[in-house]
Design an enzyme around this catalytic site. Structure first.
Site, PDB file in Angstrom:
ATOM      1  N   GLY A  41       0.800  -1.209   0.000  1.00 38.65           N
ATOM      2  CA  GLY A  41       0.000   0.000   0.000  1.00 38.65           C
ATOM      3  C   GLY A  41       0.836   1.262   0.000  1.00 38.65           C
ATOM      4  O   GLY A  41       0.533   2.218  -0.721  1.00 38.65           O
ATOM      5  N   LYS A  86       5.626  -9.823  -6.566  1.00 34.23           N
ATOM      6  CA  LYS A  86       5.358  -8.390  -6.483  1.00 34.23           C
ATOM      7  C   LYS A  86       6.479  -7.553  -7.083  1.00 34.23           C
ATOM      8  O   LYS A  86       6.228  -6.529  -7.721  1.00 34.23           O
ATOM      9  CB  LYS A  86       5.109  -7.975  -5.031  1.00 34.23           C
ATOM     10  CG  LYS A  86       3.734  -8.347  -4.516  1.00 34.23           C
ATOM     11  CD  LYS A  86       3.496  -7.752  -3.139  1.00 34.23           C
ATOM     12  CE  LYS A  86       2.058  -8.006  -2.679  1.00 34.23           C
ATOM     13  NZ  LYS A  86       1.806  -7.433  -1.340  1.00 34.23           N
ATOM     14  N   ASN A 131       5.248  -4.071   9.196  1.00 31.84           N
ATOM     15  CA  ASN A 131       5.516  -4.855  10.402  1.00 31.84           C
ATOM     16  C   ASN A 131       6.684  -4.245  11.172  1.00 31.84           C
ATOM     17  O   ASN A 131       7.584  -3.636  10.596  1.00 31.84           O
ATOM     18  CB  ASN A 131       5.787  -6.319  10.060  1.00 31.84           C
ATOM     19  CG  ASN A 131       7.055  -6.491   9.253  1.00 31.84           C
ATOM     20  OD1 ASN A 131       8.140  -6.589   9.812  1.00 31.84           O
ATOM     21  ND2 ASN A 131       6.924  -6.513   7.924  1.00 31.84           N
ATOM     22  N   CYS A 188      -3.031  -4.857   8.874  1.00 34.62           N
ATOM     23  CA  CYS A 188      -4.123  -4.464   7.977  1.00 34.62           C
ATOM     24  C   CYS A 188      -5.000  -5.658   7.655  1.00 34.62           C
ATOM     25  O   CYS A 188      -6.206  -5.515   7.433  1.00 34.62           O
ATOM     26  CB  CYS A 188      -3.557  -3.880   6.688  1.00 34.62           C
ATOM     27  SG  CYS A 188      -2.794  -2.263   6.895  1.00 34.62           S
ATOM     28  N   CYS A 340      -9.747 -18.301  14.009  1.00 37.28           N
ATOM     29  CA  CYS A 340      -9.731 -16.920  13.534  1.00 37.28           C
ATOM     30  C   CYS A 340      -9.519 -16.974  12.025  1.00 37.28           C
ATOM     31  O   CYS A 340      -9.983 -17.917  11.378  1.00 37.28           O
ATOM     32  CB  CYS A 340      -8.649 -16.095  14.247  1.00 37.28           C
ATOM     33  SG  CYS A 340      -6.969 -16.688  13.979  1.00 37.28           S
TER      34      CYS A 340
END
Length: 381
Positions: A41, A86, A131, A188, A340
């Site tokens: 981001g 990426k 992080n 995030c 979770c």
């Protein structure tokens, strides 16, 4: 020194018209270099604007692949590059935007082993990570090497930016001498983030990097810029160097510093606590459920996450941070299966429950693994 071609003069004409930049400044940018750690981001807008501005050599560090969930904010990537590395996706987009620059990719995680060698090759380092271990690593490497560190971070609707280790100013450890306890600040992926927010903070980072390279204006060194998107409000805090802070002379184990991994020598009590609850894969749980097992199924994600997708047989939703205060809502006469998104928050909840005397099992891999291996038709996020 590299000079500007006729094509570059046409491309950068709006810079050349600025007296503060002109041909001399644009030539300086062409002969400058920036390393961006992360292409997510924050890295996306920072990389795009640095490339468009004509920074001659850009380094890109990332070990991840493009996922569809990235595209809500990571604008350097696209639908066509989902599943691609990426750094490869970012390089293609950067060179499409500006073929006059050089892009160097590092398809690896930045670590204590390689950070000094990688960062040493660049004039400025832009932090596009999410992080704490990598932030402390980048900071310490920049301090040791004497490199300016352009900092940015985001959380839900809020962002921060600053410039560290520049012209005798403070570094990241002057702002945060110690990392927060593990799990206190959700990622995030757990808390969510407004898609445009990293665009704003990443663009500020690119602005500061260009100002540092050009020697223009007043940088954010010694200042922490705070942005609240909901209120559309900027605030500023003053930062100072801590004269009593220990000198940073070597890189350390940053995962251990930030509690991302347990210390090498755990006590007997700590090892016993880790064994106090059971763990089961999604396939093991499915087999047991098919055989008649009926545990109380506790979802410890947020309510917002449970509204995206949930297990059809879940009995309750209690966010993992609230489990300790809501024990009365849970049965002690049944085994509790806790899950979770991917298994980390549920493991923390299992520790709390096991200490309180509950019989608990953690669903390893969480609902994400369940969707991948058991119910492929389920939504993922």
């Amino acid at each position: 020194m590299l000079t500007l071609s006729n094509d570059e003069i046409a491309r950068y004409s709006r810079h050349l018209l600025l007296g503060e930049i002109g041909v001399e400044g644009q030539t300086k940018l062409k002969n400058s270099s920036v390393l961006c750690v992360g292409t997510g981001g924050l890295g996306s807008p920072a990389l795009l604007y640095l490339a468009a501005a004509g920074v001659g050599r850009i380094g890109v560090v990332d070990f991840d692949v493009v996922d569809a969930s990235n595209l809500q904010r990571q604008i350097i990537h696209g639908t066509a590059t989902v599943g691609q590395r990426k750094v490869v996706s970012a390089r293609e987009r950067i060179l499409d935007l500006n073929p006059h620059i050089q892009v160097e990719i590092y398809e690896e995680a930045l670590s204590s082993v390689n950070a000094l060698a990688v960062c040493a090759n660049y004039d400025v380092v832009v932090d596009g990570t999410d992080n704490f271990p990598t932030r402390y690593l980048v900071n310490d490497a920049c301090v040791i090497l004497g490199k300016p560190y352009i900092y940015g971070s985001i959380f839900k609707f809020e962002g921060q930016a600053s410039v560290f280790n520049y012209q005798g100013g403070p570094n990241y450890r002057d702002l945060y001498p110690e990392p927060p306890p593990p799990g206190m600040v959700p990622s995030c992926g757990e808390a969510g983030v407004l898609g445009v927010l990293p665009g704003i903070i990443g663009t500020i980072q690119a602005t500061e990097a260009l100002k540092v390279l050009l020697g223009l204006g007043t940088s954010l060194s010694g200042r922490l810029l705070l942005f609240d998107a909901l209120q559309m409000q900027f605030r500023e805090l003053k930062l100072r160097r801590d004269p009593d802070a220990p000198a940073i002379t070597t890189l350390i184990d940053y995962d251990q510093l930030c509690g991302a991994v347990p210390a090498p020598a755990a006590s007997d009590g700590e090892r016993a606590l880790d064994r106090a609850f059971k763990r089961a894969s999604v396939r093991e749980v499915k087999t047991r459920l098919d055989a008649g097992w009926r545990p109380f199924v506790l979802d410890v994600r947020t309510v917002a996450e449970s509204q995206i997708v949930r297990l059809g047989f879940a009995d309750a939703v209690i966010p993992h941070a609230d489990v300790g205060a809501r024990l009365s809502e849970l049965p002690k006469d049944r085994e509790i299966l806790v899950h979770c998104k991917v298994g980390g928050r549920s493991a923390a909840a299992c520790k709390v429950l096991s200490e309180a005397g509950y019989d608990v099992t953690n669903l390893e891999g969480g609902i994400h693994a369940w969707a991948q291996e058991i119910e492929p038709g389920m939504a993922t996020y």
